[in-house]
Design a protein around this motif. Sequence first.
Motif, mmCIF file in Angstrom:
data_model
loop_
_atom_site.group_PDB
_atom_site.id
_atom_site.type_symbol
_atom_site.label_atom_id
_atom_site.label_comp_id
_atom_site.label_asym_id
_atom_site.label_seq_id
_atom_site.Cartn_x
_atom_site.Cartn_y
_atom_site.Cartn_z
ATOM 1 N N LYS A 16 0.838 -1.193 0.000
ATOM 2 C CA LYS A 16 0.000 0.000 0.000
ATOM 3 C C LYS A 16 0.874 1.244 0.000
ATOM 4 O O LYS A 16 1.891 1.296 0.700
ATOM 5 N N VAL A 17 0.494 2.218 -0.782
ATOM 6 C CA VAL A 17 1.095 3.547 -0.714
ATOM 7 C C VAL A 17 -0.047 4.526 -0.554
ATOM 8 O O VAL A 17 -0.961 4.562 -1.377
ATOM 9 N N ILE A 18 -0.032 5.303 0.510
ATOM 10 C CA ILE A 18 -1.128 6.228 0.784
ATOM 11 C C ILE A 18 -0.568 7.641 0.888
ATOM 12 O O ILE A 18 0.263 7.925 1.753
ATOM 13 N N ASP A 19 -0.996 8.506 -0.022
ATOM 14 C CA ASP A 19 -0.565 9.901 -0.018
ATOM 15 C C ASP A 19 -1.505 10.728 0.851
ATOM 16 O O ASP A 19 -2.723 10.628 0.733
ATOM 17 N N ILE A 20 -0.924 11.523 1.715
ATOM 18 C CA ILE A 20 -1.684 12.401 2.599
ATOM 19 C C ILE A 20 -1.446 13.830 2.128
ATOM 20 O O ILE A 20 -0.312 14.316 2.152
ATOM 21 N N GLU A 21 -2.501 14.471 1.685
ATOM 22 C CA GLU A 21 -2.361 15.818 1.138
ATOM 23 C C GLU A 21 -2.491 16.905 2.195
ATOM 24 O O GLU A 21 -1.896 17.966 2.092
ATOM 25 N N LYS A 22 -3.287 16.658 3.235
ATOM 26 C CA LYS A 22 -3.518 17.723 4.208
ATOM 27 C C LYS A 22 -3.502 17.200 5.637
ATOM 28 O O LYS A 22 -2.522 17.344 6.335
ATOM 29 N N ASN A 23 -4.600 16.567 6.077
ATOM 30 C CA ASN A 23 -4.710 16.093 7.455
ATOM 31 C C ASN A 23 -5.071 14.616 7.493
ATOM 32 O O ASN A 23 -5.896 14.157 6.690
ATOM 33 N N ALA A 24 -4.488 13.882 8.422
ATOM 34 C CA ALA A 24 -4.790 12.454 8.514
ATOM 35 C C ALA A 24 -4.563 11.955 9.924
ATOM 36 O O ALA A 24 -3.794 12.529 10.708
ATOM 37 N N PRO A 55 -4.841 1.564 7.979
ATOM 38 C CA PRO A 55 -4.899 2.301 9.253
ATOM 39 C C PRO A 55 -4.633 3.797 9.112
ATOM 40 O O PRO A 55 -4.164 4.438 10.044
ATOM 41 N N ILE A 56 -4.916 4.372 7.941
ATOM 42 C CA ILE A 56 -4.737 5.803 7.729
ATOM 43 C C ILE A 56 -6.068 6.405 7.295
ATOM 44 O O ILE A 56 -6.738 5.879 6.405
ATOM 45 N N PHE A 57 -6.428 7.533 7.924
ATOM 46 C CA PHE A 57 -7.728 8.138 7.670
ATOM 47 C C PHE A 57 -7.553 9.611 7.316
ATOM 48 O O PHE A 57 -7.035 10.392 8.124
ATOM 49 N N GLN A 58 -7.958 9.988 6.106
ATOM 50 C CA GLN A 58 -7.931 11.386 5.703
ATOM 51 C C GLN A 58 -9.012 12.124 6.504
ATOM 52 O O GLN A 58 -10.105 11.599 6.719
ATOM 53 N N LEU A 59 -8.705 13.335 6.939
ATOM 54 C CA LEU A 59 -9.609 14.070 7.813
ATOM 55 C C LEU A 59 -10.093 15.362 7.159
ATOM 56 O O LEU A 59 -9.313 16.075 6.519
ATOM 57 N N SER A 60 -11.367 15.666 7.372
ATOM 58 C CA SER A 60 -11.900 16.964 6.973
ATOM 59 C C SER A 60 -11.422 18.013 7.988
ATOM 60 O O SER A 60 -10.860 17.669 9.032
ATOM 61 N N TYR A 83 -12.869 6.945 17.498
ATOM 62 C CA TYR A 83 -13.080 7.958 16.460
ATOM 63 C C TYR A 83 -12.548 7.426 15.121
ATOM 64 O O TYR A 83 -13.215 7.516 14.090
ATOM 65 N N GLY A 84 -11.352 6.855 15.164
ATOM 66 C CA GLY A 84 -10.751 6.315 13.948
ATOM 67 C C GLY A 84 -11.536 5.168 13.357
ATOM 68 O O GLY A 84 -11.683 5.062 12.131
ATOM 69 N N GLN A 85 -12.057 4.298 14.213
ATOM 70 C CA GLN A 85 -12.792 3.129 13.718
ATOM 71 C C GLN A 85 -14.099 3.512 13.032
ATOM 72 O O GLN A 85 -14.650 2.723 12.261
ATOM 73 N N LYS A 86 -14.571 4.726 13.263
ATOM 74 C CA LYS A 86 -15.801 5.181 12.609
ATOM 75 C C LYS A 86 -15.519 5.908 11.293
ATOM 76 O O LYS A 86 -16.452 6.186 10.535
ATOM 77 N N LEU A 87 -14.258 6.185 11.021
ATOM 78 C CA LEU A 87 -13.906 6.917 9.805
ATOM 79 C C LEU A 87 -13.743 5.990 8.613
ATOM 80 O O LEU A 87 -13.534 4.783 8.754
ATOM 81 N N GLN A 88 -13.788 6.556 7.417
ATOM 82 C CA GLN A 88 -13.550 5.811 6.188
ATOM 83 C C GLN A 88 -12.056 5.806 5.904
ATOM 84 O O GLN A 88 -11.445 6.867 5.767
ATOM 85 N N PRO A 89 -11.418 4.632 5.821
ATOM 86 C CA PRO A 89 -9.963 4.613 5.627
ATOM 87 C C PRO A 89 -9.552 5.148 4.265
ATOM 88 O O PRO A 89 -10.283 5.042 3.288
ATOM 89 N N ALA A 90 -8.348 5.733 4.217
ATOM 90 C CA ALA A 90 -7.796 6.222 2.954
ATOM 91 C C ALA A 90 -7.251 5.046 2.166
ATOM 92 O O ALA A 90 -6.516 4.218 2.684
ATOM 93 N N THR A 91 -7.611 4.944 0.898
ATOM 94 C CA THR A 91 -7.158 3.834 0.056
ATOM 95 C C THR A 91 -6.686 4.381 -1.289
ATOM 96 O O THR A 91 -7.214 4.024 -2.335
ATOM 97 N N SER A 92 -5.715 5.271 -1.257
ATOM 98 C CA SER A 92 -5.196 5.869 -2.483
ATOM 99 C C SER A 92 -4.658 4.793 -3.423
ATOM 100 O O SER A 92 -4.111 3.775 -3.003
ATOM 101 N N LEU A 93 -4.805 5.040 -4.703
ATOM 102 C CA LEU A 93 -4.296 4.109 -5.701
ATOM 103 C C LEU A 93 -2.774 4.153 -5.725
ATOM 104 O O LEU A 93 -2.159 5.168 -5.424
#
Length: 309
Positions: free
Chosen positions: A78-86, A138-143, A182-192
């Motif tokens: 997996k490679v997950i890019d984080i652009e702002k908050n996670a 186990p990475i979650f992008q955040l609003s 809180y994390g378990q309720k979020l949608q995980p980040a799954t970047s291509l």
Amino acid sequence: MDIISLDEFYKEIAPVEGGVVNSLLPEGINKEIGHFNIFSMADLMARYRDKPFMPYNRRAYYKISFISGRNRAEYADKVIDIEKNALLFATPKVPYHYLPQDMDQSGYFCVFTDEFLIQSKSGVVLDELPIFQPGGYPIFQLSDEESDDIRFIFKKMYKELASDYAYKYDLIRNYVLELIHYGQKLQPATSLYPTHTASARVSSLFVELLERQFPIESPHQKLSLRTAKDYAERLAIHVNHLNKVLKENTGKTTTDIISSRIVQEAKILLKQTNWNISEIAYSLGFEEVAHFSNFFRKQTSLSPVAFRA
């Protein structure tokens, strides 16, 4: 691949005086069951201006990070890019690589041992929680709103750790559990990510894990990873995927590669040590001498005794 202990973690991030890490250990932690600490990302990034990366290693502790900035997290496939908050959750069971993309970083992270959230005090078993299961994301992008919520929880922990409240660690446990739920309720980040890149990474990490177990230098040393399933679990991927990748890249199955390397080490031990066959069998992960003898004969057409002669 090294397993980084808490002591090594503190030596990496703090000055050492007289062989003892000072200033960053929380007051009263030695009286507490387990270990907990929290850090400001901006403060630590200032220490790493000449080395803005985290080595690809397995940690001997749990870590929850609130990351604000451009980053990249790499796992086996997996490679997950984080652009702002996670929000990132790390477990001792899964190695990963965390790479800031610039020096404009802020946020917080906390580290803790499983003893800190022991079931009798927290009501949970860490490794049974979905957030810490191998193979997940186990990475979650955040609003912006979610980031404010998470930042507030970390600030409460940061403030509480510095307080003189007698039950502050009990309160901090509740804050850690709040982060987990809180994390378990979020949608995980799954970047291509590019398939060929992931495939090459899996092959490379498998070989590194395999070679890290050798050489065997004592009859009391024992291989911790023996089967294809062991390696797949350590890399947090399905064993069928590991087999597929290795077959495509090497032409051999996972079991074939492991067996070949064990036989190579067995030959060295048989020729270059005076250990008895039972000791060699044990160090190579065989509970019974007969199983080792059958394995060695199948791979070489000779018994261990005949090869040693």
